[in-house]
Motif scaffolding. Structure first.
Motif, short mmCIF file in Angstrom:
data_model
loop_
_atom_site.label_atom_id
_atom_site.label_comp_id
_atom_site.label_asym_id
_atom_site.label_seq_id
_atom_site.Cartn_x
_atom_site.Cartn_y
_atom_site.Cartn_z
N LEU A 67 0.85 -1.19 0.00
CA LEU A 67 0.00 0.00 0.00
C LEU A 67 0.89 1.24 0.00
CD1 LEU A 67 -2.46 -1.29 2.70
CD2 LEU A 67 -3.18 -0.61 0.40
N ASP A 68 0.30 2.38 -0.35
CA ASP A 68 1.06 3.62 -0.35
C ASP A 68 1.53 3.95 1.06
OD1 ASP A 68 1.52 6.70 -0.50
OD2 ASP A 68 1.23 6.07 -2.57
N ARG A 69 2.71 4.54 1.16
CA ARG A 69 3.27 4.88 2.47
C ARG A 69 2.62 6.10 3.08
NH1 ARG A 69 9.83 3.96 1.71
NH2 ARG A 69 9.70 1.82 0.90
N LYS A 70 2.08 7.00 2.26
CA LYS A 70 1.46 8.21 2.79
C LYS A 70 0.08 7.87 3.36
CE LYS A 70 3.86 11.25 -0.47
NZ LYS A 70 3.72 12.24 -1.56
N PRO A 71 -0.18 8.25 4.62
CA PRO A 71 -1.43 7.87 5.27
C PRO A 71 -2.69 8.22 4.48
CG PRO A 71 0.08 8.80 6.87
CD PRO A 71 0.71 9.01 5.52
N LYS A 72 -2.75 9.42 3.93
CA LYS A 72 -3.95 9.84 3.22
C LYS A 72 -4.19 9.00 1.98
CE LYS A 72 -6.32 14.14 2.06
NZ LYS A 72 -6.18 15.62 1.99
N LEU A 73 -3.11 8.69 1.25
CA LEU A 73 -3.24 7.86 0.06
C LEU A 73 -3.55 6.42 0.42
CD1 LEU A 73 -0.38 9.18 -2.26
CD2 LEU A 73 -2.83 9.48 -2.54
N GLN A 74 -2.96 5.95 1.51
CA GLN A 74 -3.23 4.57 1.93
C GLN A 74 -4.70 4.39 2.30
OE1 GLN A 74 -2.01 2.11 5.76
NE2 GLN A 74 -0.28 2.17 4.33
N VAL A 75 -5.25 5.34 3.02
CA VAL A 75 -6.68 5.26 3.38
C VAL A 75 -7.54 5.29 2.12
CG1 VAL A 75 -8.57 6.50 4.50
CG2 VAL A 75 -6.38 6.22 5.68
N ALA A 76 -7.16 6.12 1.15
CA ALA A 76 -7.93 6.18 -0.10
C ALA A 76 -7.87 4.84 -0.83
CB ALA A 76 -7.39 7.30 -0.99
#
Length: 296
Positions: A147-156
């Motif tokens: 998954l993406d490392r950036k929290p906002k992108l990971q949640v998306a």
């Protein structure tokens, strides 16, 4: 349509062999993989230092060349030229199957475009190894990887996946495990069944099975959060009904899809990266389409 006869004597070029390597236990190296690595002219390795340990163990003296995400554009023309000249090459990642989480896919595409035979060898794979021992439904399954490392992108990303009915396979590093599990609890709910699979095929192999809330508690409190993890999450049994309420991007152009994510608050580059991941495209390709750049 293109047809490949992998072992035809009429092939005018060398062959690219995709050679899997063990994910931990060297005993999982196949006889065929060892033979191919001994017989080819050159090995394109993700990390030549790591692969050299494998070669030393099996008394393989074939020379190596580095091939990783930072030199892909430079290396591919060089490797294709060698193949066109009749040299046989093997491509190997640090662990498991090539092309899954490394730049092997781009080399495969370049070889196919030049009618160079691409021969895959079967072997170790962390995702499937974890899945069959997870206790969760092994089929259908959906492999996602990191998954993406950036929290906002990971949640998306998780929001886009939460209603899928298949068992889902993720990879995660130990230092990010707790945060990723927290996001899974927030998006999927604390009762969703899952499994954490650690140190696969190694001495300290471990499986933790249970609801996401309990796995999160373990990750937050345990001193054993070490080694690479495979996270298996059960599918949503009501996925088909709930998916109907999800935004449908299938009828959106790439430009419109990026704009829609930007409107949710994402920065343009982050939105482009998210669209590339969701549509399984290269980030550069989405960037060029979105900004109307010449792709030739």
């Amino acid at each position: 349509m293109q047809s490949q006869l992998s072992f035809s004597k009429q092939n005018q070029t060398g062959t690219l062999y995709l050679v899997p390597t063990p994910i931990g236990n060297l005993g999982d190296m196949t006889f065929r993989s060892v033979d191919v690595l001994k017989q080819v002219d050159l090995i394109a390795a993700e990390d030549t230092r790591n692969t050299q340990k494998l070669l030393n163990h099996f008394h393989i003296e074939t020379p190596q060349i580095s091939f990783h995400e930072h030199n892909t554009q430079e290396r591919i023309p060089q490797l294709v030229a060698k193949l066109l000249a009749g040299k046989n090459l093997a491509q190997a990642s640090d662990a498991g199957m090539p092309s899954i989480s490394d730049p092997g896919h781009e080399l495969v595409v370049a070889c196919i475009e030049e009618n160079i035979p691409v021969v895959p060898l079967p072997g170790a794979n962390a995702g499937l190894t974890a899945l069959i021992a997870s206790g969760l439904d092994p089929q259908p399954f959906y492999f996602y990887g990191f998954l993406d490392r950036k929290p906002k992108l990971q949640v998306a990303e998780l929001e886009a996946l939460k209603n899928r009915p298949e068992s889902q396979i993720f990879y995660e590093a130990p230092h990010r495990l707790a945060k990723t599990l927290q996001h899974l609890v927030d998006v999927y709910g604390e009762k969703r069944e899952a499994a954490l699979c650690r140190e696969l095929t190694k001495k300290h192999e471990q499986f933790l099975r249970g609801p996401l809330s309990e796995l999160l508690e373990w990750a937050q409190q345990s001193d054993q959060v070490r080694g690479e993890f495979v996270v298996i999450v059960s599918g949503n049994p009501n996925g088909e009904q709930e998916t109907a309420a999800k935004p449908d991007y299938s009828n959106l152009s790439i430009e419109a899809h990026v704009d829609q994510l930007i409107n949710t608050g994402l920065r343009p580059n982050d939105a482009i990266k998210q669209v590339a991941h969701l549509r399984q495209l290269k980030k550069q390709e989405v960037y060029q389409i979105y900004h109307h750049l010449d792709q030739n």
